[in-house]
Enzyme design. Sequence first.
Site, PDB file in Angstrom:
ATOM      1  N   TYR A  26     -18.192  16.216 -14.999  1.00 21.29           N
ATOM      2  CA  TYR A  26     -18.742  14.623 -15.101  1.00 21.29           C
ATOM      3  C   TYR A  26     -19.757  14.461 -14.060  1.00 21.29           C
ATOM      4  O   TYR A  26     -19.714  14.983 -12.952  1.00 21.29           O
ATOM      5  CB  TYR A  26     -17.294  13.782 -15.029  1.00 21.29           C
ATOM      6  CG  TYR A  26     -17.340  12.494 -14.536  1.00 21.29           C
ATOM      7  CD1 TYR A  26     -18.483  11.536 -15.451  1.00 21.29           C
ATOM      8  CD2 TYR A  26     -16.901  11.734 -13.488  1.00 21.29           C
ATOM      9  CE1 TYR A  26     -18.616  10.111 -14.913  1.00 21.29           C
ATOM     10  CE2 TYR A  26     -16.952  10.460 -13.119  1.00 21.29           C
ATOM     11  CZ  TYR A  26     -17.809   9.767 -14.038  1.00 21.29           C
ATOM     12  OH  TYR A  26     -18.138   8.528 -13.682  1.00 21.29           O
ATOM     13  N   ARG A  62       0.819  -1.308  -0.105  1.00 18.24           N
ATOM     14  CA  ARG A  62       0.035   0.141  -0.209  1.00 18.24           C
ATOM     15  C   ARG A  62       0.816   1.248  -0.036  1.00 18.24           C
ATOM     16  O   ARG A  62       0.585   2.136  -0.767  1.00 18.24           O
ATOM     17  CB  ARG A  62      -0.859  -0.042   1.419  1.00 18.24           C
ATOM     18  CG  ARG A  62      -1.722   1.305   1.286  1.00 18.24           C
ATOM     19  CD  ARG A  62      -2.945   1.409   2.282  1.00 18.24           C
ATOM     20  NE  ARG A  62      -2.412   0.559   3.613  1.00 18.24           N
ATOM     21  CZ  ARG A  62      -1.544   1.231   4.465  1.00 18.24           C
ATOM     22  NH1 ARG A  62      -1.143   2.344   4.330  1.00 18.24           N
ATOM     23  NH2 ARG A  62      -1.307   0.512   5.664  1.00 18.24           N
ATOM     24  N   LYS A  69      -9.654   5.254 -19.043  1.00 22.11           N
ATOM     25  CA  LYS A  69     -10.098   5.916 -20.304  1.00 22.11           C
ATOM     26  C   LYS A  69      -8.716   5.748 -21.286  1.00 22.11           C
ATOM     27  O   LYS A  69      -8.073   4.802 -21.492  1.00 22.11           O
ATOM     28  CB  LYS A  69     -10.407   7.164 -20.135  1.00 22.11           C
ATOM     29  CG  LYS A  69     -11.714   7.416 -18.841  1.00 22.11           C
ATOM     30  CD  LYS A  69     -12.791   6.472 -19.049  1.00 22.11           C
ATOM     31  CE  LYS A  69     -13.971   6.886 -18.232  1.00 22.11           C
ATOM     32  NZ  LYS A  69     -13.645   6.435 -16.807  1.00 22.11           N
ATOM     33  N   ASP A  89      -8.980  18.208 -15.134  1.00 19.70           N
ATOM     34  CA  ASP A  89      -9.235  16.744 -15.283  1.00 19.70           C
ATOM     35  C   ASP A  89      -9.115  16.858 -16.701  1.00 19.70           C
ATOM     36  O   ASP A  89      -9.429  17.198 -17.608  1.00 19.70           O
ATOM     37  CB  ASP A  89     -10.722  16.506 -15.032  1.00 19.70           C
ATOM     38  CG  ASP A  89     -11.001  14.908 -15.620  1.00 19.70           C
ATOM     39  OD1 ASP A  89     -10.340  14.398 -16.130  1.00 19.70           O
ATOM     40  OD2 ASP A  89     -12.113  14.557 -14.981  1.00 19.70           O
TER      41      ASP A  89
END
Length: 381
Positions: free
Chosen positions: A103, A50, A200, A175
Amino acid sequence: MTSPGFNTRAIHAGQEPDPATGAVILPVHLTTTYKQDGVGGLRGGYEYSRSGNPTRDALHTALAALEEGSTALAFASGLAAEDTLLRTVCRPGDHVVLGGDAYGGTFRLLSRVLSEWGLEYTPVHLDDPDQVRAAMRPTTRVIWCETPSNPLLNITDIETTAAVAHEGGALLVVDNTFASPYLQRPLTLGADVVVHSTTKYLGGHSDVVGGALVARDPGLGEQLAYNHNAMGAVASPFDSWLVLRSLKTLGVRMDRHSANAARVVAFLVDHPAVASVLYPGLPSHPGHEIAAKQMSGFGGMVSFRLRDGEDAALRVCERTHLFTLAESLGGVESLIEHPGRMTHASAAGSPLEVPNDLVRLSVGIEDVDDLLADLDQAMTL
């Protein structure tokens, strides 16, 4: 090589051949923990995956190189990246200026989750600097920008908006998912943080869910890195490897996405069933000049509105074959969706609600004549 080009960085940044075997492809380090050479004797600084993993760290190096930032961090999803960023730079009672067609997932995070934490927001049209200035408050910590925006393909002048943000003591967050760093690098234009859904274009093959932050300032990068570990929504080693693999072909894929989209736009502009086409590459687009200035291409995302309204939009979405009816975007395959009922349903009834006659295309890299034939038959109603 003092300043390698984009594609060279995409293939090589953070990805030296393995020193033990000479393997030219970075291994997937599928481990949760690391042997220590005595208490606190860490090899390469690794103790728990992590906190740090060699595969994910290589992705961090590559993303920072591509966006020309100081610090990059990979997350389990784009929304995990957004949540970590906002809870790092904001406190309860603070305020965010939000792009007026952001979005739907970002809007949901702010309106349904972080608002309960005490974070306030104001949606505005970011293409009007006066509106942005009017929306700023003493408590404004972030201007949140998508350019091109999802799904209306609006364009924001990054340099101008960064100046407005900094005048008010706020950060500009961009973004950059629709453009990718191949077509646009907001940090070089004054933005403070870039956000990506690596699901994406960076992932590009519809086989990974992920997100990323890239910060310009090293001090902010350190704060984000601390919370990346402390909050824990990190990208897995295998997902990191998938994105790292896909970055190698980002440039050539974006060239093909953009070329195919330009042909699709030309088809739609002349189609009698289409009321309007939303694409920054069109000279008639209100943001065309700004997009041409701050982007090196106009990308693979296209939206259009149908003259006969929502029913016509739904019929087109249901009749395509090569354009798969599905959410998401940026993969090698072409997708079609109805934002009002799919990706942006959470914005219904809000100032961010999208038109119900709107169709969004993610134009893939198939043979473009096949894509045009598919749209032609779907729109013959």
